[in-house]
Design a protein around this motif. Structure first.
Motif, PDB file in Angstrom:
ATOM      1  N   ALA A  40       0.870  -1.189   0.000  1.00  0.00           N
ATOM      2  CA  ALA A  40       0.000   0.000   0.000  1.00  0.00           C
ATOM      3  C   ALA A  40       0.898   1.227   0.000  1.00  0.00           C
ATOM      4  CB  ALA A  40      -0.888   0.003   1.234  1.00  0.00           C
ATOM      5  N   MET A  70       0.999   5.038   0.525  1.00  0.00           N
ATOM      6  CA  MET A  70       0.193   6.116   1.117  1.00  0.00           C
ATOM      7  C   MET A  70       0.875   7.454   0.843  1.00  0.00           C
ATOM      8  SD  MET A  70      -0.653   4.415   4.842  1.00  0.00           S
ATOM      9  CE  MET A  70       1.060   4.238   5.315  1.00  0.00           C
ATOM     10  N   TYR A 110      -2.951   4.857  -2.005  1.00  0.00           N
ATOM     11  CA  TYR A 110      -3.895   5.503  -1.087  1.00  0.00           C
ATOM     12  C   TYR A 110      -3.507   6.979  -0.924  1.00  0.00           C
ATOM     13  CZ  TYR A 110      -5.271   0.760   0.042  1.00  0.00           C
ATOM     14  OH  TYR A 110      -5.722  -0.528  -0.047  1.00  0.00           O
ATOM     15  N   ILE A 117      -3.969  10.212   1.108  1.00  0.00           N
ATOM     16  CA  ILE A 117      -4.389  10.348   2.519  1.00  0.00           C
ATOM     17  C   ILE A 117      -3.742  11.588   3.141  1.00  0.00           C
ATOM     18  CG2 ILE A 117      -2.490   8.849   3.350  1.00  0.00           C
ATOM     19  CD1 ILE A 117      -4.521   7.661   5.367  1.00  0.00           C
ATOM     20  N   ASP A 175      -6.732   4.983  10.849  1.00  0.00           N
ATOM     21  CA  ASP A 175      -6.739   5.221   9.396  1.00  0.00           C
ATOM     22  C   ASP A 175      -5.715   4.322   8.706  1.00  0.00           C
ATOM     23  OD1 ASP A 175      -8.669   7.295   9.540  1.00  0.00           O
ATOM     24  OD2 ASP A 175      -7.117   8.737  10.086  1.00  0.00           O
ATOM     25  N   VAL A 185      -6.296   1.275   5.978  1.00  0.00           N
ATOM     26  CA  VAL A 185      -5.594   1.132   4.698  1.00  0.00           C
ATOM     27  C   VAL A 185      -5.117  -0.314   4.549  1.00  0.00           C
ATOM     28  CG1 VAL A 185      -3.445   1.734   3.475  1.00  0.00           C
ATOM     29  CG2 VAL A 185      -4.908   3.541   4.394  1.00  0.00           C
ATOM     30  N   TYR A 191      -8.569   8.014   0.272  1.00  0.00           N
ATOM     31  CA  TYR A 191      -9.001   7.577   1.593  1.00  0.00           C
ATOM     32  C   TYR A 191      -9.699   8.705   2.369  1.00  0.00           C
ATOM     33  CZ  TYR A 191      -9.007   5.831   6.308  1.00  0.00           C
ATOM     34  OH  TYR A 191      -9.420   5.430   7.552  1.00  0.00           O
TER      35      TYR A 191
END
Lengths: 188, 397
Positions: free
Chosen positions: B315, B317, B349, B351, B362, B366, B389
């Motif tokens: 992931a 972010m 993501y 964010i 949070d 994710v 997100y």
């Protein structure tokens, strides 16, 4: 982790109070974080500041949503914003006030509320003016005694190291507030 | 000596122990207190340096470049629109091979006007030829300033370095920071001695016109210098750890990635918060780790390929979106792993844009989304490659 949220108005010293508390806890060997939430900064606007205290390194950089303690430096904020938001069930609210009307107390709900007239103490020690007393050190002294989060010596030392002016008057205000709370608890 | 100080004060201390001779700066929230603290050090005599007050950030960078050309170490700090205003001079600093060190308080670009954390300001300067590092706490900023001078001023590099600290999360947050002894810093950081400098006894031309016969090779040399900075960064981090006892691992840092099948990746303060999320997820039995990308330029290509060879799903972010095509870090990771022969599942993501708070929960959300997506995809391709997100509502037309 112990999490404390300060609500004040611009000019009252909420940010400094949050910093001094962190400094005092650091002097007692804790890891700390002190973080003001900056909104539109102007005198009189609501200001929020956070202090986190832990015996382990603090890594969470987010704001405080579930405080153990809330410190309200101006009671007029109680009807303006939700000062009780997220307060833990066993949490406590310290309000800078001599007394609060019943309808204001109702806004605070079931939480344990303690009142200390920090404005009167600050004014008596020449901190700020009567209209705009700077209550940070007085409220900190009261908070330290109520919460048992830090000791009086650490509070005094933190003031010594970090308050640029009127150091003795600030320390005296903190001591007086501490003693007042101690006497209140003794009489209960 | 440990003190409870803000990120901006830690930055000022980091600069002080590196003893730059010239500081030129223009104020902008939330950077301003950095140069105010430095001005205090100069005023009280604890830092011998010339503070140049300028009329804009463009001039601040121009002053630093000119001072560097005379052979002295310089520093400046800025944020968001200030950094944007410097843009022309950022190219100049890199191409003139002046190793200026600058701290940028990562702040959102307006409009709408915002002073809170966002990485669009620095990411927009990606291709200027500056080394770019992202820090997760105030100690890391202070320490990275010291390391950055060493790397940037190495004759194999001679490129400027931009250090990034998230607005308010670092700039105005007080934490315990260890301020290193001057003697130790002097041992680690040699004096700045450039091969070429403005000298009336030995004149050179600076920034003159070159014909197409030569320009191309000037650019190749910058590319080569940036590559060289990778190994020098790895070495500097190791030497720093030995001397100061704080290990920053290299261009990336892996946290609890042993036996990990999943990793969360990010830059800046959300990495610090994510550490708590990873610990909780590990306690709950998930095989998930964290990767902090410290160096965005140069990009940790080899490290990304190594991760791709052993990680199932990642992931990415980001506190920024590259309008028109995904988040910039996501694109970089995709580009890095494509020719590696490995194909981890990658999901982007977005964010924390504009200082939207990123909480431990949070980060856990994710991960849970990544887990669900990875397990649901039978061909290894995410159904939704991009996730904004925490949007609270759709935008208007």
């Amino acid at each position: 982790m112990i999490q404390i949220r300060f609500h004040g108005r611009g000019g009252q010293g909420a940010q400094i109070a949050s910093r001094l508390l962190a400094d005092a806890a650091f002097l007692e060997g804790k890891d700390v974080q002190s973080y003001p939430f900056f909104g539109v900064e102007r005198r009189g606007a609501p200001v929020t500041a956070f202090t986190k205290i832990d015996s382990r390194p603090i890594r969470d950089k987010s704001m405080i949503y579930e405080p153990d303690f809330v410190v309200v430096m101006d009671p007029s904020l109680i009807t303006a914003i939700d000062v009780t938001a997220g307060l833990k069930p066993e949490g406590m609210i310290l309000v800078n006030a001599d007394t609060l009307p019943e309808e204001i107390m109702q806004v605070l709900g079931d939480a344990k509320v303690v009142l200390v007239d920090a404005s009167a103490i600050a004014t008596a020690h020449g901190l700020g003016s009567k209209e705009n007393p700077i209550v940070n050190t007085a409220i900190l002294g009261a908070f330290a005694r109520l919460s048992k989060v830090v000791g009086l010596d650490a509070v005094k030392q933190a003031i010594d190291q970090n308050v640029p002016r009127k150091v003795d008057k600030n320390k005296d205000a903190a001591i007086e507030a501490w003693t007042l709370v101690e006497e209140k608890e003794g009489s209960e | 000596m440990k003190k409870v100080i803000t990120g901006n004060k830690a930055t000022a201390y980091g600069v002080k122990v590196c003893r730059p001779k010239v500081i030129a700066a223009y104020p902008i929230t939330p950077q301003t207190t950095i140069v105010e603290y430095i001005a205090d050090f100069i005023a009280d005599g604890s830092l011998e340096s010339k503070f140049v007050k300028v009329e804009s950030e463009h001039s601040a960078m121009a002053a630093c470049i000119a001072a560097q050309n005379t052979g002295v170490r310089t520093f400046t700090a800025t944020s968001a629109h200030g950094l944007a205003l410097m843009h022309e001079m950022l190219h100049w600093a890199a191409a003139a091979r002046t190793p200026v060190v600058m701290v940028n308080a990562n702040r959102a670009m307006g409009p709408p006007w915002s002073i809170w954390a966002d990485h669009l300001d620095s990411i927009s300067q990606r291709d200027t030829g500056w080394i770019q590092t992202y820090c997760e706490n105030s100690q890391e900023i202070l320490d990275t300033i010291i390391m950055s001078y060493k790397i940037a001023e190495n004759r194999k590099v001679m490129l400027p370095a931009l250090l990034n600290e998230d607005a308010f999360y670092l700039t105005h947050t007080a934490e315990a920071v260890d301020i290193p002894d001057q003697e130790l810093v002097d041992e680690f950081l040699p004096d700045f001695e450039p091969r070429y400098k403005i000298d009336t006894e030995e004149p050179f031309g600076f920034g003159s016109l070159v014909m197409p016969d030569n320009y191309y090779e000037f650019r190749y040399n910058i590319a080569r210098a940036m590559e060289a900075s990778k190994e020098l960064t790895r070495e500097a981090v190791q030497e720093f750890a030995e001397l100061f006892g704080r290990d920053y691992h290299g261009l990336i840092e892996e946290y609890r990635t042993d036996d990990a099948e999943f990793i969360l990746m990010g830059m800046g303060t959300l990495v610090s918060t994510a550490r708590d999320a990873i610990d909780e997820l590990r306690d709950e039995g998930h095989k998930v780790g964290l990767v902090k990308v410290r160096s965005f330029r140069p990009f940790p290509l080899e490290e990304m390929r190594d991760l791709a060879s052993r990680i199932k799903s990642i992931a990415i972010m980001e506190r920024v979106y590259a309008f028109g095509n995904r988040g910039p870090l996501f694109n970089e990771v995709c580009g890095a792993v494509y020719n590696s022969g490995h194909r981890p599942f990658l999901k982007n993501y977005i964010i924390g844009i504009g200082g939207r708070d990123v909480r431990v929960q949070d980060v856990k959300n994710v991960y849970l989304d990544l887990l669900k997506e990875t397990e649901g995809a039978d061909d290894g391709i995410p159904e939704e490659e991009l996730n904004w997100y925490g949007l609270v509502g759709p935008g208007g037309d």
